[in-house]
Design a protein around this motif. Structure first.
Motif, PDB file in Angstrom:
ATOM      1  N   ALA A  66       0.819  -1.214   0.000  1.00  0.00           N
ATOM      2  CA  ALA A  66       0.000   0.000   0.000  1.00  0.00           C
ATOM      3  C   ALA A  66       0.855   1.267   0.000  1.00  0.00           C
ATOM      4  O   ALA A  66       0.424   2.305  -0.493  1.00  0.00           O
ATOM      5  CB  ALA A  66      -0.934   0.002   1.210  1.00  0.00           C
ATOM      6  N   LYS A  67       2.067   1.178   0.544  1.00  0.00           N
ATOM      7  CA  LYS A  67       2.947   2.349   0.623  1.00  0.00           C
ATOM      8  C   LYS A  67       3.983   2.394  -0.495  1.00  0.00           C
ATOM      9  O   LYS A  67       4.830   3.269  -0.507  1.00  0.00           O
ATOM     10  CB  LYS A  67       3.671   2.354   1.963  1.00  0.00           C
ATOM     11  CG  LYS A  67       2.758   2.529   3.145  1.00  0.00           C
ATOM     12  CD  LYS A  67       3.539   2.468   4.430  1.00  0.00           C
ATOM     13  CE  LYS A  67       2.637   2.524   5.633  1.00  0.00           C
ATOM     14  NZ  LYS A  67       3.391   2.381   6.878  1.00  0.00           N
ATOM     15  N   SER A  68       3.957   1.425  -1.384  1.00  0.00           N
ATOM     16  CA  SER A  68       4.956   1.395  -2.453  1.00  0.00           C
ATOM     17  C   SER A  68       4.279   1.233  -3.802  1.00  0.00           C
ATOM     18  O   SER A  68       3.110   0.909  -3.887  1.00  0.00           O
ATOM     19  CB  SER A  68       5.947   0.247  -2.214  1.00  0.00           C
ATOM     20  OG  SER A  68       5.274  -0.983  -2.289  1.00  0.00           O
ATOM     21  N   ARG A  69       5.066   1.455  -4.833  1.00  0.00           N
ATOM     22  CA  ARG A  69       4.539   1.283  -6.180  1.00  0.00           C
ATOM     23  C   ARG A  69       5.355   0.184  -6.869  1.00  0.00           C
ATOM     24  O   ARG A  69       6.558   0.082  -6.679  1.00  0.00           O
ATOM     25  CB  ARG A  69       4.619   2.584  -6.955  1.00  0.00           C
ATOM     26  CG  ARG A  69       5.993   3.174  -6.967  1.00  0.00           C
ATOM     27  CD  ARG A  69       6.030   4.594  -7.505  1.00  0.00           C
ATOM     28  NE  ARG A  69       7.391   5.028  -7.605  1.00  0.00           N
ATOM     29  CZ  ARG A  69       8.124   5.457  -6.599  1.00  0.00           C
ATOM     30  NH1 ARG A  69       7.607   5.497  -5.396  1.00  0.00           N
ATOM     31  NH2 ARG A  69       9.362   5.838  -6.766  1.00  0.00           N
ATOM     32  N   GLY A  70       4.698  -0.623  -7.620  1.00  0.00           N
ATOM     33  CA  GLY A  70       5.406  -1.678  -8.332  1.00  0.00           C
ATOM     34  C   GLY A  70       5.694  -2.897  -7.479  1.00  0.00           C
ATOM     35  O   GLY A  70       5.096  -3.118  -6.436  1.00  0.00           O
ATOM     36  N   TRP A  71       6.661  -3.692  -7.942  1.00  0.00           N
ATOM     37  CA  TRP A  71       7.019  -4.947  -7.297  1.00  0.00           C
ATOM     38  C   TRP A  71       7.945  -4.723  -6.115  1.00  0.00           C
ATOM     39  O   TRP A  71       8.604  -3.690  -6.012  1.00  0.00           O
ATOM     40  CB  TRP A  71       7.684  -5.868  -8.315  1.00  0.00           C
ATOM     41  CG  TRP A  71       6.713  -6.361  -9.335  1.00  0.00           C
ATOM     42  CD1 TRP A  71       6.420  -5.775 -10.532  1.00  0.00           C
ATOM     43  CD2 TRP A  71       5.887  -7.508  -9.236  1.00  0.00           C
ATOM     44  NE1 TRP A  71       5.462  -6.509 -11.188  1.00  0.00           N
ATOM     45  CE2 TRP A  71       5.115  -7.584 -10.416  1.00  0.00           C
ATOM     46  CE3 TRP A  71       5.713  -8.500  -8.274  1.00  0.00           C
ATOM     47  CZ2 TRP A  71       4.198  -8.597 -10.650  1.00  0.00           C
ATOM     48  CZ3 TRP A  71       4.812  -9.517  -8.508  1.00  0.00           C
ATOM     49  CH2 TRP A  71       4.064  -9.553  -9.691  1.00  0.00           C
ATOM     50  N   MET A  72       8.005  -5.729  -5.236  1.00  0.00           N
ATOM     51  CA  MET A  72       8.815  -5.626  -4.022  1.00  0.00           C
ATOM     52  C   MET A  72       9.797  -6.789  -3.948  1.00  0.00           C
ATOM     53  O   MET A  72       9.567  -7.849  -4.517  1.00  0.00           O
ATOM     54  CB  MET A  72       7.923  -5.641  -2.780  1.00  0.00           C
ATOM     55  CG  MET A  72       6.922  -4.511  -2.737  1.00  0.00           C
ATOM     56  SD  MET A  72       5.885  -4.540  -1.267  1.00  0.00           S
ATOM     57  CE  MET A  72       4.933  -6.033  -1.491  1.00  0.00           C
ATOM     58  N   VAL A  73      10.891  -6.571  -3.192  1.00  0.00           N
ATOM     59  CA  VAL A  73      11.881  -7.604  -2.900  1.00  0.00           C
ATOM     60  C   VAL A  73      11.757  -7.933  -1.420  1.00  0.00           C
ATOM     61  O   VAL A  73      11.795  -7.040  -0.579  1.00  0.00           O
ATOM     62  CB  VAL A  73      13.312  -7.106  -3.209  1.00  0.00           C
ATOM     63  CG1 VAL A  73      14.335  -8.144  -2.819  1.00  0.00           C
ATOM     64  CG2 VAL A  73      13.449  -6.730  -4.667  1.00  0.00           C
ATOM     65  N   LEU A  74      11.583  -9.209  -1.105  1.00  0.00           N
ATOM     66  CA  LEU A  74      11.498  -9.654   0.283  1.00  0.00           C
ATOM     67  C   LEU A  74      12.867 -10.151   0.716  1.00  0.00           C
ATOM     68  O   LEU A  74      13.421 -11.075   0.106  1.00  0.00           O
ATOM     69  CB  LEU A  74      10.450 -10.767   0.418  1.00  0.00           C
ATOM     70  CG  LEU A  74      10.188 -11.327   1.806  1.00  0.00           C
ATOM     71  CD1 LEU A  74       9.644 -10.244   2.739  1.00  0.00           C
ATOM     72  CD2 LEU A  74       9.207 -12.486   1.725  1.00  0.00           C
ATOM     73  N   VAL A  75      13.434  -9.523   1.751  1.00  0.00           N
ATOM     74  CA  VAL A  75      14.769  -9.885   2.238  1.00  0.00           C
ATOM     75  C   VAL A  75      14.597 -10.490   3.633  1.00  0.00           C
ATOM     76  O   VAL A  75      14.090  -9.834   4.537  1.00  0.00           O
ATOM     77  CB  VAL A  75      15.702  -8.657   2.286  1.00  0.00           C
ATOM     78  CG1 VAL A  75      17.089  -9.067   2.750  1.00  0.00           C
ATOM     79  CG2 VAL A  75      15.771  -7.967   0.928  1.00  0.00           C
ATOM     80  N   LEU A  76      15.017 -11.748   3.788  1.00  0.00           N
ATOM     81  CA  LEU A  76      14.843 -12.481   5.040  1.00  0.00           C
ATOM     82  C   LEU A  76      16.181 -12.908   5.599  1.00  0.00           C
ATOM     83  O   LEU A  76      17.070 -13.299   4.847  1.00  0.00           O
ATOM     84  CB  LEU A  76      14.005 -13.748   4.807  1.00  0.00           C
ATOM     85  CG  LEU A  76      12.655 -13.603   4.126  1.00  0.00           C
ATOM     86  CD1 LEU A  76      12.086 -14.974   3.815  1.00  0.00           C
ATOM     87  CD2 LEU A  76      11.709 -12.820   4.997  1.00  0.00           C
ATOM     88  N   ASP A  77      16.321 -12.862   6.929  1.00  0.00           N
ATOM     89  CA  ASP A  77      17.476 -13.509   7.533  1.00  0.00           C
ATOM     90  C   ASP A  77      17.102 -14.964   7.820  1.00  0.00           C
ATOM     91  O   ASP A  77      15.978 -15.394   7.539  1.00  0.00           O
ATOM     92  CB  ASP A  77      17.961 -12.762   8.780  1.00  0.00           C
ATOM     93  CG  ASP A  77      16.979 -12.794   9.933  1.00  0.00           C
ATOM     94  OD1 ASP A  77      15.829 -13.244   9.737  1.00  0.00           O
ATOM     95  OD2 ASP A  77      17.356 -12.366  11.035  1.00  0.00           O
ATOM     96  N   ALA A  78      18.015 -15.737   8.375  1.00  0.00           N
ATOM     97  CA  ALA A  78      17.771 -17.172   8.571  1.00  0.00           C
ATOM     98  C   ALA A  78      16.598 -17.422   9.524  1.00  0.00           C
ATOM     99  O   ALA A  78      15.780 -18.318   9.292  1.00  0.00           O
ATOM    100  CB  ALA A  78      19.037 -17.843   9.096  1.00  0.00           C
ATOM    101  N   ALA A  79      16.496 -16.640  10.589  1.00  0.00           N
ATOM    102  CA  ALA A  79      15.412 -16.831  11.557  1.00  0.00           C
ATOM    103  C   ALA A  79      14.059 -16.522  10.934  1.00  0.00           C
ATOM    104  O   ALA A  79      13.086 -17.259  11.128  1.00  0.00           O
ATOM    105  CB  ALA A  79      15.646 -15.951  12.787  1.00  0.00           C
ATOM    106  N   ALA A  80      13.967 -15.454  10.169  1.00  0.00           N
ATOM    107  CA  ALA A  80      12.701 -15.089   9.523  1.00  0.00           C
ATOM    108  C   ALA A  80      12.321 -16.113   8.466  1.00  0.00           C
ATOM    109  O   ALA A  80      11.137 -16.417   8.283  1.00  0.00           O
ATOM    110  CB  ALA A  80      12.803 -13.699   8.914  1.00  0.00           C
ATOM    111  N   ALA A  81      13.301 -16.660   7.762  1.00  0.00           N
ATOM    112  CA  ALA A  81      13.007 -17.692   6.769  1.00  0.00           C
ATOM    113  C   ALA A  81      12.406 -18.929   7.433  1.00  0.00           C
ATOM    114  O   ALA A  81      11.472 -19.535   6.901  1.00  0.00           O
ATOM    115  CB  ALA A  81      14.275 -18.057   6.001  1.00  0.00           C
ATOM    116  N   ARG A  82      12.913 -19.292   8.616  1.00  0.00           N
ATOM    117  CA  ARG A  82      12.345 -20.437   9.342  1.00  0.00           C
ATOM    118  C   ARG A  82      10.920 -20.152   9.805  1.00  0.00           C
ATOM    119  O   ARG A  82      10.095 -21.057   9.854  1.00  0.00           O
ATOM    120  CB  ARG A  82      13.224 -20.799  10.540  1.00  0.00           C
ATOM    121  CG  ARG A  82      14.456 -21.574  10.160  1.00  0.00           C
ATOM    122  CD  ARG A  82      15.145 -22.196  11.366  1.00  0.00           C
ATOM    123  NE  ARG A  82      15.367 -21.288  12.473  1.00  0.00           N
ATOM    124  CZ  ARG A  82      16.437 -20.510  12.630  1.00  0.00           C
ATOM    125  NH1 ARG A  82      17.391 -20.533  11.730  1.00  0.00           N
ATOM    126  NH2 ARG A  82      16.561 -19.736  13.673  1.00  0.00           N
TER     127      ARG A  82
END
Length: 198
Positions: A66-82
């Motif tokens: 909602a706050k951005s335009r276009g596509w987004m990149v999701l960046v995860l660390d190891a804990a968030a990926a789990r």
């Protein structure tokens, strides 16, 4: 017969019994209690995994979109990926305008026309890596940043993110520092929690 009370008087109804004072809730509360009681006897639809999925989609992905335009990149660390792997699939991410999922620990290619959505543990190492992306004389790696942490940030971590305040669009503590393994089972991912002494 007494006239039916209205408004505030509904919660103060008392049945005619000697020495016994029982409050009878109004009809809406009775219905809600009945629904709660019957829902406890049957399995929840989706349960804990579905709840975590809903929180991530609503509070992370849709709020960032909602706050951005276009596509987004999701960046995860190891804990968030789990945390996110058991609850979200690639189709879910593409539906929320995420075109690429990258690891925070690895070197990444800059995408200056895309928004970065960071989901990281609230550790000094992960927060320092996020801040390092935006430090230096080179151009910004992404158009702007939305940072979501799995737990509460300390004062030191907040100070590290202060450097990237000009491009920071959101900073949210999610309180999702657990693994939703099944509908009614979770893990705190503590390998030494049940350690048995020799």
């Amino acid at each position: 017969l007494r006239p039916r009370p209205t408004g505030r008087d509904r919660s103060s109804l008392r049945p005619q019994a000697t020495g016994l004072r029982i409050l009878v809730p109004y009809r809406g509360t009775r219905l809600a209690l009945h629904q709660l009681q019957t829902s406890m006897n049957r399995p929840a639809a989706g349960g804990l995994r579905e709840l975590v999925r809903h929180i991530v989609q609503r509070d992370v992905l849709r709020a960032s979109a909602a706050k951005s335009r276009g596509w987004m990149v999701l960046v995860l660390d190891a804990a968030a990926a789990r945390v996110l792997t058991p609850v979200l699939g690639l189709y879910d991410l593409v539906e929320e305008r995420v075109t690429l999922v990258e690891s925070l620990e690895k070197k990444r290619q800059p995408f200056p026309d895309m928004t970065a959505v960071y989901v990281v543990a609230a550790t000094s190492e992960s927060v320092a890596r996020v801040a390092a992306d935006w430090r230096g004389p080179t151009a910004d790696p992404y158009a702007d940043a939305h940072v979501f942490t799995l737990d509460a940030l300390g004062d030191g971590e907040m100070g590290a993110l202060r450097e990237m305040a000009r491009k920071l669009r959101a900073l949210v503590e999610l309180r999702l520092d657990f693994l939703a393994l099944e509908a009614r089972a979770f893990s705190l991912d503590e390998p030494r929690a049940f350690r048995v002494a020799p």
